[in-house]
Design an enzyme around this catalytic site. Structure first.
Site, mmCIF file in Angstrom:
data_model
loop_
_atom_site.group_PDB
_atom_site.id
_atom_site.type_symbol
_atom_site.label_atom_id
_atom_site.label_comp_id
_atom_site.label_asym_id
_atom_site.label_seq_id
_atom_site.Cartn_x
_atom_site.Cartn_y
_atom_site.Cartn_z
ATOM 1 N N ARG A 1 7.136 109.001 -10.201
ATOM 2 C CA ARG A 1 6.691 109.690 -11.422
ATOM 3 C C ARG A 1 5.417 109.099 -12.029
ATOM 4 O O ARG A 1 4.843 109.685 -12.934
ATOM 5 C CB ARG A 1 7.826 109.682 -12.463
ATOM 6 C CG ARG A 1 8.863 110.748 -12.205
ATOM 7 C CD ARG A 1 10.047 110.600 -13.123
ATOM 8 N NE ARG A 1 10.915 109.491 -12.718
ATOM 9 C CZ ARG A 1 11.857 108.960 -13.487
ATOM 10 N NH1 ARG A 1 12.041 109.415 -14.712
ATOM 11 N NH2 ARG A 1 12.600 107.965 -13.042
ATOM 12 N N THR B 1 19.502 100.249 -4.178
ATOM 13 C CA THR B 1 19.411 98.912 -4.774
ATOM 14 C C THR B 1 20.303 97.902 -4.055
ATOM 15 O O THR B 1 19.952 96.722 -3.949
ATOM 16 C CB THR B 1 19.781 98.968 -6.273
ATOM 17 O OG1 THR B 1 20.990 99.735 -6.428
ATOM 18 C CG2 THR B 1 18.683 99.619 -7.089
ATOM 19 N N ASP C 1 10.140 96.583 -12.949
ATOM 20 C CA ASP C 1 9.587 97.565 -13.887
ATOM 21 C C ASP C 1 10.255 97.508 -15.256
ATOM 22 O O ASP C 1 10.229 98.472 -16.006
ATOM 23 C CB ASP C 1 9.691 98.982 -13.296
ATOM 24 C CG ASP C 1 11.124 99.402 -13.020
ATOM 25 O OD1 ASP C 1 12.041 98.572 -13.181
ATOM 26 O OD2 ASP C 1 11.339 100.570 -12.639
ATOM 27 N N GLU D 1 26.970 106.225 -11.655
ATOM 28 C CA GLU D 1 25.629 106.753 -11.891
ATOM 29 C C GLU D 1 25.723 108.117 -12.570
ATOM 30 O O GLU D 1 26.699 108.851 -12.361
ATOM 31 C CB GLU D 1 24.869 106.871 -10.567
ATOM 32 C CG GLU D 1 24.585 105.539 -9.906
ATOM 33 C CD GLU D 1 23.827 104.580 -10.810
ATOM 34 O OE1 GLU D 1 22.722 104.935 -11.258
ATOM 35 O OE2 GLU D 1 24.332 103.476 -11.082
HETATM 36 C C1 UD1 Z 1 19.518 101.716 -11.525
HETATM 37 C C2 UD1 Z 1 21.020 101.563 -11.516
HETATM 38 C C3 UD1 Z 1 21.604 102.145 -12.809
HETATM 39 C C4 UD1 Z 1 20.962 101.486 -13.999
HETATM 40 C C5 UD1 Z 1 19.437 101.614 -13.915
HETATM 41 C C6 UD1 Z 1 18.819 100.787 -15.010
HETATM 42 C C7 UD1 Z 1 21.593 101.775 -9.172
HETATM 43 C C8 UD1 Z 1 22.156 102.632 -8.129
HETATM 44 N N1 UD1 Z 1 21.547 102.290 -10.386
HETATM 45 O O1 UD1 Z 1 19.245 103.114 -11.513
HETATM 46 O O2 UD1 Z 1 22.999 101.923 -12.834
HETATM 47 O O3 UD1 Z 1 21.425 102.110 -15.187
HETATM 48 O O4 UD1 Z 1 18.958 101.086 -12.675
HETATM 49 O O5 UD1 Z 1 17.434 101.008 -15.034
HETATM 50 O O6 UD1 Z 1 21.229 100.646 -8.922
HETATM 51 N N2 UD1 Z 1 14.577 99.561 -5.717
HETATM 52 C C9 UD1 Z 1 14.229 98.915 -4.553
HETATM 53 N N3 UD1 Z 1 14.686 99.418 -3.366
HETATM 54 C C10 UD1 Z 1 15.458 100.503 -3.293
HETATM 55 C C11 UD1 Z 1 15.822 101.160 -4.481
HETATM 56 C C12 UD1 Z 1 15.364 100.658 -5.678
HETATM 57 O O7 UD1 Z 1 13.515 97.922 -4.565
HETATM 58 O O8 UD1 Z 1 15.847 100.887 -2.169
HETATM 59 C C13 UD1 Z 1 14.105 99.011 -6.987
HETATM 60 C C14 UD1 Z 1 13.217 99.989 -7.734
HETATM 61 O O9 UD1 Z 1 11.857 99.778 -7.388
HETATM 62 C C15 UD1 Z 1 13.477 99.580 -9.183
HETATM 63 C C16 UD1 Z 1 14.930 99.108 -9.161
HETATM 64 O O10 UD1 Z 1 15.217 98.791 -7.810
HETATM 65 O O11 UD1 Z 1 12.676 98.505 -9.574
HETATM 66 C C17 UD1 Z 1 15.908 100.165 -9.671
HETATM 67 O O12 UD1 Z 1 15.869 101.286 -8.830
HETATM 68 P P1 UD1 Z 1 15.859 102.767 -9.402
HETATM 69 O O13 UD1 Z 1 15.750 103.705 -8.275
HETATM 70 O O14 UD1 Z 1 14.856 102.885 -10.497
HETATM 71 O O15 UD1 Z 1 17.325 102.864 -9.979
HETATM 72 P P2 UD1 Z 1 17.793 103.747 -11.187
HETATM 73 O O16 UD1 Z 1 18.027 105.127 -10.692
HETATM 74 O O17 UD1 Z 1 16.894 103.560 -12.316
HETATM 75 MG MG MG Z 2 14.819 103.035 -12.624
#
Ligand code: UD1
Ligand code: MG
Length: 455
Positions: free
Chosen positions: A9, A75, A99, A150
């Protein structure tokens, strides 16, 4: 720290965690927060834009190590990438998100304390959010956390829960990687969800604790340019409040832009639309007028920066005046009580105590002594098309208006340059240097011309 995500985004070529707030990349801010708890190592999981992120942080700290998550499968998968570096070690892993730049060291300390006091396998930082849309929800049974769901996987009843998962956790290392292996992908997004660890641990009868932040803003993540701007404004406001509490007057804090590391002395007055950036240090009782921008520079006390002046990578000693519309370029050193006036540009130039260059000048690669007066329109011709050359001007020199000083050239102490001179030779101490055609007046010339043309 997880920093592999694309940040779709943001609509950006720049990896999300390299976007900046008040002078620092998001990832740098989170790293500084992490350092508040003196970790043995900091492991960054990078993926999208991995090389750029590594390049920006390379060599910044000894404790820092990187792992690459080639594909972003969730994650849980991201944390698993640290296995080779962390498995078999003892202690606690704190999981941060690259972030989430407003997180404080105090929150991390509370998280680690709670985690230790509860002898937990995992401790989740949670927050109360009146509008929890998009976040994972904390599901409790008999008051204790039982799982995290989630948004996309939640039932309508679960969506009403206002306690959310911040995505920040502490984990005991011993059981961690074994449990991560058992996370599956049976969810709406088909991803390995790290929050599933909570339910897994509860089934294994391990303790999962929570710690709730006082201010939910602290765990705000940045996903869009709008959020970047909103969080930037919060960071700025906090910096401005700190400065005002320390005795700095900000005429209009809403339009004052001061980077996080900038230092400003008491009784300094900062007018609207001023930018103080990078490692800038401003002394006490200075006045910085509207529209000025000062980058990585040090100003002494009682310096007056008039409107629309730009100062970069330079020093200015106490009592000096700059501008309006002055341009102080990198490597300049301005002594005490110096006057640099309108439309004067300095580059790699040192100018001594009490010297003046009040109007319309370019002074580049020059050394100028104390009490010297540089007249309007003076130019140092420092560049011959191939190389840069030095102009050395002594103390108490008078440089007449519109002089061109062709470098390399020296004007010794007390030299006096006639206005309009092109100076190509050194001028000895106390001498008058004149480098222009002598003026000739022709008596009655105009009348003679009139008679000629009417004849
Ligand atoms: C995640 C949490 C959610 C929480 C939220 C808080 C999960 C499944 N959900 O959701 O419960 O409320 O954060 O902000 O964890 N990232 C990686 N590799 C990946 C996926 C993500 O490095 O394969 C990093 C992203 O860059 C980011 C962080 O992990 O910095 C969180 O990932 P994001 O996809 O933003 O999770 P949310 O959907 O926000
Ligand atoms: Mg996020």
């Amino acid at each position: 720290m997880l920093a592999a995500g694309k940040g779709t985004r943001m609509k950006s070529q720049v990896p999300k965690v390299l976007h900046r707030i008040s002078g620092f990349a998001l990832v740098e801010r989170v790293l500084r927060t992490a350092e508040a708890v003196s970790p043995a190592t900091i492991t960054l999981v990078v993926g999208h834009g991995a090389d750029e992120v590594k390049a920006v942080l390379a060599g910044s700290r000894q404790t820092l190590q990187f792992v690459v998550q080639e594909q972003q499968l969730g994650t849980g998968h991201a944390l698993l990438q640290t296995r080779a570096l962390l498995e078999g070690k003892q202690g606690v892993v704190v999981l941060l998100s690259g972030d989430v730049p407003l997180l404080t060291g105090n929150t991390l300390r509370s998280l680690i304390e709670t985690h230790a006091n509860c002898k937990a396998a995992a401790t989740v930082v949670t927050a109360e959010m009146p509008r929890p849309f998009g976040y994972g929800r904390i599901v409790r049974t008999s008051g204790r956390i039982s799982k995290i769901v989630e948004e996309r996987d939640a039932s309508p009843a679960q969506r009403k829960i206002t306690e959310i998962n911040s995505g920040i956790y502490a984990f005991d290392l011993a059981p961690l990687f074994g449990a991560l292996d058992s996370i599956g992908t049976a969810n709406n997004q088909g991803e390995y969800y790290l929050p599933d660890l909570v339910a897994i641990y509860r089934k294994q009868k391990r303790t999962v604790a929570t710690w709730t932040v006082d201010r939910a803003e602290e765990i705000r993540g940045i996903n869009s340019r709008t959020e970047l701007a909103e969080v930037s404004s919060m960071v700025r406001q906090q910096k401005n409040e700190e400065l005002m509490a320390a005795g700095v007057t900000l005429i209009d804090p809403a339009t004052t832009y001061i980077d996080s590391d900038v230092v400003v002395g008491a009784d300094t007055v900062i007018h609207p639309c001023v930018f103080l950036e990078g490692s800038t240090k401003i002394g006490a009782a200075c006045e910085i007028h509207a529209g000025s921008r000062i980058v990585n520079s040090t100003l002494g006390d009682r310096v007056c920066v008039r409107n629309h002046t730009v100062v970069t990578d330079s020093t200015v000693e106490s009592g000096s005046f700059l501008g309006p519309f002055a341009h102080i370029r990198p490597g300049s050193q301005i002594g005490e009580d110096v006057h640099i006036g309108n439309f004067v540009e300095l580059k790699k130039t040192a100018i001594g105590k009490g010297a003046k260059a009040n109007h319309l000048a370019y002074l580049g690669d020059a050394t100028i002594g104390s009490a010297t007066n540089v007249g309007a329109g003076t130019i140092t011709c420092n560049y011959d098309g191939e190389k840069k050359h030095q102009t050395v001007i002594g103390n108490n020199v008078f440089v007449g208006s519109n002089s061109t000083l062709v470098a390399p050239v020296k004007l010794a102490d007390g030299a006096y340059i006639a206005a309009g001179s092109a100076v190509t030779q050194d001028v000895p101490a106390g001498a008058l240097g004149i480098g222009r055609a002598r003026q000739e007046n022709k008596e009655g010339w105009r009348e003679k011309r009139r008679q000629k043309s009417s004849a």
